[in-house]
Design a protein around this motif. Structure first.
Motif, PDB file in Angstrom:
ATOM      1  N   TYR A  18       0.853  -1.177   0.000  1.00 16.83           N
ATOM      2  CA  TYR A  18       0.000   0.000   0.000  1.00 16.83           C
ATOM      3  C   TYR A  18       0.897   1.237   0.000  1.00 16.83           C
ATOM      4  O   TYR A  18       1.932   1.259   0.666  1.00 16.83           O
ATOM      5  CB  TYR A  18      -0.903   0.002   1.231  1.00 16.83           C
ATOM      6  N   THR A  21       0.813   7.322   3.043  1.00 19.54           N
ATOM      7  CA  THR A  21       0.243   8.668   2.940  1.00 19.54           C
ATOM      8  C   THR A  21       0.550   9.430   4.227  1.00 19.54           C
ATOM      9  O   THR A  21       1.078   8.864   5.191  1.00 19.54           O
ATOM     10  CB  THR A  21      -1.287   8.610   2.736  1.00 19.54           C
ATOM     11  N   ASP A  22       0.183  10.687   4.251  1.00 22.60           N
ATOM     12  CA  ASP A  22       0.399  11.486   5.455  1.00 22.60           C
ATOM     13  C   ASP A  22      -0.314  10.878   6.666  1.00 22.60           C
ATOM     14  O   ASP A  22       0.159  11.005   7.800  1.00 22.60           O
ATOM     15  CB  ASP A  22      -0.098  12.915   5.241  1.00 22.60           C
ATOM     16  N   ARG A  23      -1.436  10.207   6.429  1.00 20.38           N
ATOM     17  CA  ARG A  23      -2.202   9.648   7.545  1.00 20.38           C
ATOM     18  C   ARG A  23      -1.710   8.270   7.958  1.00 20.38           C
ATOM     19  O   ARG A  23      -2.051   7.805   9.059  1.00 20.38           O
ATOM     20  CB  ARG A  23      -3.688   9.568   7.173  1.00 20.38           C
ATOM     21  N   THR A  24      -0.951   7.595   7.114  1.00 24.06           N
ATOM     22  CA  THR A  24      -0.526   6.235   7.451  1.00 24.06           C
ATOM     23  C   THR A  24       0.949   6.133   7.836  1.00 24.06           C
ATOM     24  O   THR A  24       1.421   5.045   8.162  1.00 24.06           O
ATOM     25  CB  THR A  24      -0.800   5.266   6.287  1.00 24.06           C
ATOM     26  N   TYR A  35       3.833  -1.711   5.045  1.00 17.56           N
ATOM     27  CA  TYR A  35       2.731  -1.463   4.122  1.00 17.56           C
ATOM     28  C   TYR A  35       2.475  -2.631   3.173  1.00 17.56           C
ATOM     29  O   TYR A  35       1.648  -2.514   2.269  1.00 17.56           O
ATOM     30  CB  TYR A  35       3.012  -0.186   3.322  1.00 17.56           C
ATOM     31  N   ARG A 181      -7.176   0.751   0.886  1.00 23.63           N
ATOM     32  CA  ARG A 181      -6.338   1.583   0.028  1.00 23.63           C
ATOM     33  C   ARG A 181      -5.334   2.394   0.848  1.00 23.63           C
ATOM     34  O   ARG A 181      -4.150   2.415   0.544  1.00 23.63           O
ATOM     35  CB  ARG A 181      -7.214   2.525  -0.814  1.00 23.63           C
ATOM     36  N   GLU A 182      -5.821   3.054   1.880  1.00 24.80           N
ATOM     37  CA  GLU A 182      -4.959   3.870   2.733  1.00 24.80           C
ATOM     38  C   GLU A 182      -4.760   3.103   4.032  1.00 24.80           C
ATOM     39  O   GLU A 182      -5.543   3.216   4.975  1.00 24.80           O
ATOM     40  CB  GLU A 182      -5.607   5.238   2.968  1.00 24.80           C
ATOM     41  N   SER A 184      -1.933   0.952   6.863  1.00 20.56           N
ATOM     42  CA  SER A 184      -0.591   0.696   7.384  1.00 20.56           C
ATOM     43  C   SER A 184      -0.669  -0.334   8.496  1.00 20.56           C
ATOM     44  O   SER A 184      -1.682  -0.460   9.181  1.00 20.56           O
ATOM     45  CB  SER A 184       0.056   1.978   7.918  1.00 20.56           C
TER      46      SER A 184
END
Length: 236
Positions: A18, A21-24, A35, A181-182, A184
């Motif tokens: 995956y 992203t900034d959030r994961t 990931y 998708r998003e 971790s």
């Protein structure tokens, strides 16, 4: 910094991952984040309960609930009258499209880490965090697949060995779909990280391992005589 994946070669294909992203990407202990699909799916498949977080009337809400996975998609079980189901199936709260922004988590505690100092006590764990938009499943075929997946997530083989939901029960049951998708994973293993100056302190340090297991089956008091324990249960 996110975990760096090794370069793929002809003899050793790269594990699908995956995209961070900034959030994961965690703000602390980033080296513990991962990931790759295999690890994320393994952590999800081993648990029974997830925690579903969302915002209701401007305040955070976190609910424990059952779930199941089909490939890169999670299905979450609930009542049609529940707030998450109603919010996920309608365009409200200023949103132009149906769907409910959520954060879903799963955690396993594998050990208690006891250090010489109080500061360095910790746990060994495996966790997954999923960000995304949950949608209510309305297609009858997908809903049937999702409910079977949730049943078989509890005990593999159980969906085929039970009465299927009737029309009234299906009407009272909601299923939310959340695409992976998003995503971790984050893990901790090993012993305590004591400070060098604490090594001579007279305190025990180490790990108290925890494990999940199954006890002796307890049949229903009204179970009809002659019904044997199915193989998928005796195999546990």
């Amino acid at each position: 910094m996110a975990t760096t994946q090794p370069a793929a070669t002809d003899s050793e294909p790269q594990e699908p991952s995956y995209a961070p992203t900034d959030r994961t990407v965690p703000t602390r202990a980033r080296e513990r984040a991962a990931y790759d699909h295999a690890l994320v799916h393994a952590i999800l498949d081993e648990s029974y309960v997830c925690h579903l977080g969302f915002v209701r009337d401007g305040a955070p809400v976190v609910l424990p609930t059952l779930y199941g996975r089909v490939d890169d998609r999670l299905y979450v079980h609930g009542s049609t009258g529940s707030r998450p189901a109603r919010m996920a199936g309608a365009a409200d709260d200023g949103r132009a499209e149906p769907g409910l922004p959520v954060c879903l988590t799963v955690t396993h505690v594998d050990g208690l880490v006891l250090a010489r100092s109080a500061f360095h006590h910790s746990i060994n764990y495996r966790s997954v965090v999923v960000h995304g938009t949950a949608h209510q499943v309305t297609d009858p075929k997908e809903k049937s697949t999702a409910l079977d997946a949730i049943m078989d997530h509890i005990v593999p083989g159980r969906a085929a060995d039970s009465r299927r939901a009737n029309a009234k029960e299906l009407a009272a049951t909601a299923v939310l779909r959340l695409d992976l998708r998003e995503v971790s994973a984050k893990t901790r293993t090993g012993g305590p990280n004591d400070e060098p100056e604490d090594m001579d302190l007279p305190y025990w340090s180490g790990v108290v391992p925890l494990r999940k297991g199954y006890d002796t089956l307890i049949p229903s008091a009204d179970l009809a005589p002659g019904i044997e324990v199915p193989g998928y249960l005796s195999g546990l």
